[in-house]
Design a protein around this motif. Structure first.
Motif, PDB file in Angstrom:
ATOM      1  N   ALA A 127       0.818  -1.221   0.000  1.00 31.79           N
ATOM      2  CA  ALA A 127       0.000   0.000   0.000  1.00 31.79           C
ATOM      3  C   ALA A 127       0.849   1.268   0.000  1.00 31.79           C
ATOM      4  N   GLN A 128       2.092   1.181   0.449  1.00 32.85           N
ATOM      5  CA  GLN A 128       2.970   2.356   0.409  1.00 32.85           C
ATOM      6  C   GLN A 128       3.296   2.782  -1.020  1.00 32.85           C
ATOM      7  N   VAL A 129       3.289   1.832  -1.941  1.00 31.77           N
ATOM      8  CA  VAL A 129       3.681   2.147  -3.325  1.00 31.77           C
ATOM      9  C   VAL A 129       2.520   1.978  -4.310  1.00 31.77           C
ATOM     10  N   ALA A 130       1.375   1.513  -3.839  1.00 28.37           N
ATOM     11  CA  ALA A 130       0.264   1.185  -4.741  1.00 28.37           C
ATOM     12  C   ALA A 130      -0.418   2.435  -5.281  1.00 28.37           C
ATOM     13  N   HIS A 131      -0.868   2.332  -6.515  1.00 29.10           N
ATOM     14  CA  HIS A 131      -1.696   3.360  -7.140  1.00 29.10           C
ATOM     15  C   HIS A 131      -3.188   3.013  -7.029  1.00 29.10           C
ATOM     16  N   LYS A 132      -3.468   1.721  -6.964  1.00 29.98           N
ATOM     17  CA  LYS A 132      -4.837   1.221  -6.970  1.00 29.98           C
ATOM     18  C   LYS A 132      -5.031   0.255  -5.816  1.00 29.98           C
ATOM     19  N   MET A 133      -6.299   0.022  -5.465  1.00 34.54           N
ATOM     20  CA  MET A 133      -6.591  -1.030  -4.494  1.00 34.54           C
ATOM     21  C   MET A 133      -7.860  -1.765  -4.877  1.00 34.54           C
ATOM     22  N   LEU A 134      -7.828  -3.063  -4.614  1.00 31.49           N
ATOM     23  CA  LEU A 134      -9.005  -3.905  -4.745  1.00 31.49           C
ATOM     24  C   LEU A 134      -9.621  -3.965  -3.359  1.00 31.49           C
ATOM     25  N   LEU A 135     -10.791  -3.381  -3.201  1.00 33.40           N
ATOM     26  CA  LEU A 135     -11.389  -3.136  -1.887  1.00 33.40           C
ATOM     27  C   LEU A 135     -12.697  -3.899  -1.744  1.00 33.40           C
ATOM     28  N   LEU A 136     -12.817  -4.627  -0.641  1.00 35.26           N
ATOM     29  CA  LEU A 136     -14.070  -5.278  -0.296  1.00 35.26           C
ATOM     30  C   LEU A 136     -14.711  -4.511   0.853  1.00 35.26           C
ATOM     31  N   ALA A 137     -15.958  -4.087   0.659  1.00 36.66           N
ATOM     32  CA  ALA A 137     -16.657  -3.296   1.677  1.00 36.66           C
ATOM     33  C   ALA A 137     -18.118  -3.727   1.737  1.00 36.66           C
ATOM     34  N   ARG A 138     -18.729  -3.480   2.872  1.00 34.97           N
ATOM     35  CA  ARG A 138     -20.136  -3.842   3.053  1.00 34.97           C
ATOM     36  C   ARG A 138     -21.026  -2.713   2.532  1.00 34.97           C
ATOM     37  N   THR A 139     -21.893  -3.040   1.574  1.00 36.18           N
ATOM     38  CA  THR A 139     -22.834  -2.064   1.024  1.00 36.18           C
ATOM     39  C   THR A 139     -24.235  -2.240   1.596  1.00 36.18           C
ATOM     40  N   THR A 140     -24.494  -3.379   2.196  1.00 39.11           N
ATOM     41  CA  THR A 140     -25.755  -3.611   2.911  1.00 39.11           C
ATOM     42  C   THR A 140     -25.407  -4.075   4.317  1.00 39.11           C
ATOM     43  N   PRO A 141     -25.970  -3.446   5.345  1.00 40.07           N
ATOM     44  CA  PRO A 141     -25.632  -3.849   6.714  1.00 40.07           C
ATOM     45  C   PRO A 141     -25.865  -5.336   6.951  1.00 40.07           C
ATOM     46  N   LEU A 142     -25.050  -5.900   7.813  1.00 41.27           N
ATOM     47  CA  LEU A 142     -25.145  -7.327   8.113  1.00 41.27           C
ATOM     48  C   LEU A 142     -26.535  -7.703   8.616  1.00 41.27           C
ATOM     49  N   ALA A 143     -27.158  -6.812   9.380  1.00 41.42           N
ATOM     50  CA  ALA A 143     -28.481  -7.102   9.941  1.00 41.42           C
ATOM     51  C   ALA A 143     -29.570  -7.175   8.875  1.00 41.42           C
ATOM     52  N   ASP A 144     -29.269  -6.645   7.664  1.00 43.71           N
ATOM     53  CA  ASP A 144     -30.299  -6.559   6.632  1.00 43.71           C
ATOM     54  C   ASP A 144     -30.149  -7.608   5.536  1.00 43.71           C
ATOM     55  N   VAL A 145     -29.253  -8.577   5.711  1.00 43.22           N
ATOM     56  CA  VAL A 145     -29.065  -9.597   4.675  1.00 43.22           C
ATOM     57  C   VAL A 145     -29.485 -10.962   5.215  1.00 43.22           C
ATOM     58  N   ALA A 146     -29.860 -11.842   4.304  1.00 42.14           N
ATOM     59  CA  ALA A 146     -30.309 -13.179   4.702  1.00 42.14           C
ATOM     60  C   ALA A 146     -29.142 -14.053   5.142  1.00 42.14           C
ATOM     61  N   LYS A 147     -27.981 -13.858   4.484  1.00 39.57           N
ATOM     62  CA  LYS A 147     -26.786 -14.631   4.824  1.00 39.57           C
ATOM     63  C   LYS A 147     -25.612 -13.663   4.978  1.00 39.57           C
ATOM     64  N   PRO A 148     -24.680 -13.954   5.878  1.00 44.18           N
ATOM     65  CA  PRO A 148     -23.547 -13.043   6.093  1.00 44.18           C
ATOM     66  C   PRO A 148     -22.698 -12.805   4.848  1.00 44.18           C
ATOM     67  N   THR A 149     -22.702 -13.754   3.922  1.00 45.69           N
ATOM     68  CA  THR A 149     -21.897 -13.601   2.707  1.00 45.69           C
ATOM     69  C   THR A 149     -22.507 -12.601   1.731  1.00 45.69           C
ATOM     70  N   GLN A 150     -23.743 -12.199   1.973  1.00 44.41           N
ATOM     71  CA  GLN A 150     -24.409 -11.235   1.097  1.00 44.41           C
ATOM     72  C   GLN A 150     -24.122  -9.806   1.564  1.00 44.41           C
ATOM     73  N   GLY A 151     -24.310  -8.858   0.653  1.00 42.35           N
ATOM     74  CA  GLY A 151     -24.188  -7.449   1.020  1.00 42.35           C
ATOM     75  C   GLY A 151     -22.795  -6.898   1.009  1.00 42.35           C
ATOM     76  N   LEU A 152     -21.824  -7.671   0.512  1.00 44.25           N
ATOM     77  CA  LEU A 152     -20.448  -7.193   0.373  1.00 44.25           C
ATOM     78  C   LEU A 152     -20.193  -6.901  -1.101  1.00 44.25           C
ATOM     79  N   SER A 153     -19.546  -5.771  -1.381  1.00 45.16           N
ATOM     80  CA  SER A 153     -19.287  -5.386  -2.765  1.00 45.16           C
ATOM     81  C   SER A 153     -17.801  -5.173  -2.977  1.00 45.16           C
ATOM     82  N   LEU A 154     -17.367  -5.412  -4.202  1.00 47.38           N
ATOM     83  CA  LEU A 154     -15.947  -5.357  -4.543  1.00 47.38           C
ATOM     84  C   LEU A 154     -15.695  -4.187  -5.486  1.00 47.38           C
TER      85      LEU A 154
END
Length: 388
Positions: A161-188
């Motif tokens: 990350a000290q030298v990177a120009h880009k990053m591949l980022l995984l983040a939650r776009t739907t709260p955990l409480a609002d999805v049927a399964k924990p694997t849902q609601g994460l976006s890349l």
């Protein structure tokens, strides 16, 4: 059943060896002491087209398989570069696999050529301080605001990350409480690493000083919706697609670092004279070295079995995980045996094996612990009850 490499694969290994020969042990010793990303090696590999070895040809890649990529990464590690050298280019091989598979044509054309040419470096921002290996519990949040997402959160153990120009980022776009399964609601996302919104704080660590590891503090990073890969909420599914290749490559590198250490130990055992004879003449020295060689060769077979299965489109999860486990243990044992073979000199930095030993912990720890691999094999292969 043919266990030999093709002439083309041998040519790949020879070409990569020639590049690595420009960076001898003394170069890596200096990087270990002083730090500093190995930009020269990265540039040389990019110039000859190796950064895109497994990328599509239409974007500048070679379009080869995981077998060739594993052979390349193993060669880099075995040259004496260890994980300092391998980690400098590792992200190129597997990291943007989700872009290749799940990105649209415009995204591939926008992102892949610069990565393959070495103009851009990227980091893989998934792991978080409080989630550990339970990726579904990550808390970095991306909230949609018009044509952008606004991101807040933290990431840890983010390499380059000290030298990177880009990053591949995984983040939650739907709260955990609002999805049927924990694997849902994460976006890349694949996006610019905007250092005005992302504080990159380096972590001092045991080895591999040349390739930085970092904490990322993300505060209001705006990511264009066009930088989201695939559908919103399916990011976890997308990164799973790259886990088997990552394990195969890590395993290949672990065998490579073990071979580098073993070569140092064998050379020393042949040259070092005690009581009027080389120490390598003593069975107490011979046997651990012979055992280390056998363990590395056995692990290597699993590495390339897993790679061949992946290239053939066959399910390879148990074999990729087994390769990672076996190679990490064999590589670490070879490095430890090398230090003990050299005795006091093995503890001295100038003989290089202590550096390789420190780096050999990396494949044992990352990207998944040996204990979780054992749990995976027990459950998925042997049919035992899930233990966690």
């Amino acid at each position: 059943m043919d266990f030999s490499f093709t002439p083309e694969q041998i040519a790949i290994r020879d070409a990569v060896e020639q590049i690595c020969a420009r960076y001898p042990d003394e170069y890596w010793l200096e990087r270990d002491r002083e730090g500093g990303f190995p930009h020269g090696l990265h540039a040389d590999l990019a110039r000859d087209g190796w950064l895109g070895i497994a990328m599509p040809p239409e974007y500048g890649g070679a379009g080869l398989g995981m077998t060739e990529a594993a052979l390349m990464m193993q060669t880099i590690a075995a040259s004496g570069a260890g994980f300092a050298g391998a980690s400098a280019v590792h992200m190129n091989i597997f990291g943007l696999n989700p872009v290749v598979v799940f990105g649209d044509e415009a995204q591939r054309a926008r992102w892949l050529p610069d990565l393959i040419a070495g103009h851009h470096k990227a980091c893989f921002a998934v792991t978080e301080p409080d989630a550990g290996l339970d990726t579904t519990r990550l808390t970095t949040r991306a909230v949609r605001e018009g044509d952008d997402y606004v991101v807040h959160g933290r990431k840890i153990w983010i390499s380059t990350a000290q030298v990177a120009h880009k990053m591949l980022l995984l983040a939650r776009t739907t709260p955990l409480a609002d999805v049927a399964k924990p694997t849902q609601g994460l976006s890349l996302f694949y996006t610019d690493l905007d250092r005005e919104r992302v504080e990159v704080r380096e972590i001092e660590k045991m080895g591999r000083k040349a390739v930085d590891s970092n904490m990322l503090f993300i505060d209001g990073l705006r990511i264009p919706a066009a930088d989201r890969i695939g559908e919103e909420g399916r990011g976890f599914e997308y990164i799973l697609h790259g886990l088997n290749p990552e394990r195969i490559l890590i395993a290949a590198e672990a065998v490579g670092i073990g071979r580098a250490a073993l070569a140092h130990a064998v050379r020393y055992a042949n040259e070092r004279q005690v009581f009027g004879r080389p120490i390598g003449q003593n069975q107490g020295v011979q046997h651990p070295l012979a055992q280390a060689w056998m363990q590395l060769e056995a692990a290597d077979l699993m590495v390339f079995k897993a790679a061949a299965m992946y290239d053939a489109g066959l399910p390879c999860g148990p074999y990729a995980n087994s390769a990672k486990y076996l190679a990490a243990e064999a590589g670490h044992n070879a490095c430890q045996t090398a230090v003990m073979t050299l005795g006091g000199m093995g503890y001295a930095k100038e003989y290089h094996v202590e550096r390789l030993l420190r780096e050999s912990y990396i494949p044992r720890i990352a990207p998944v612990s040996p204990q979780l691999i054992l749990c995976f094999i027990a459950e998925k292969v042997l049919g035992l009850p899930k233990s966690y």
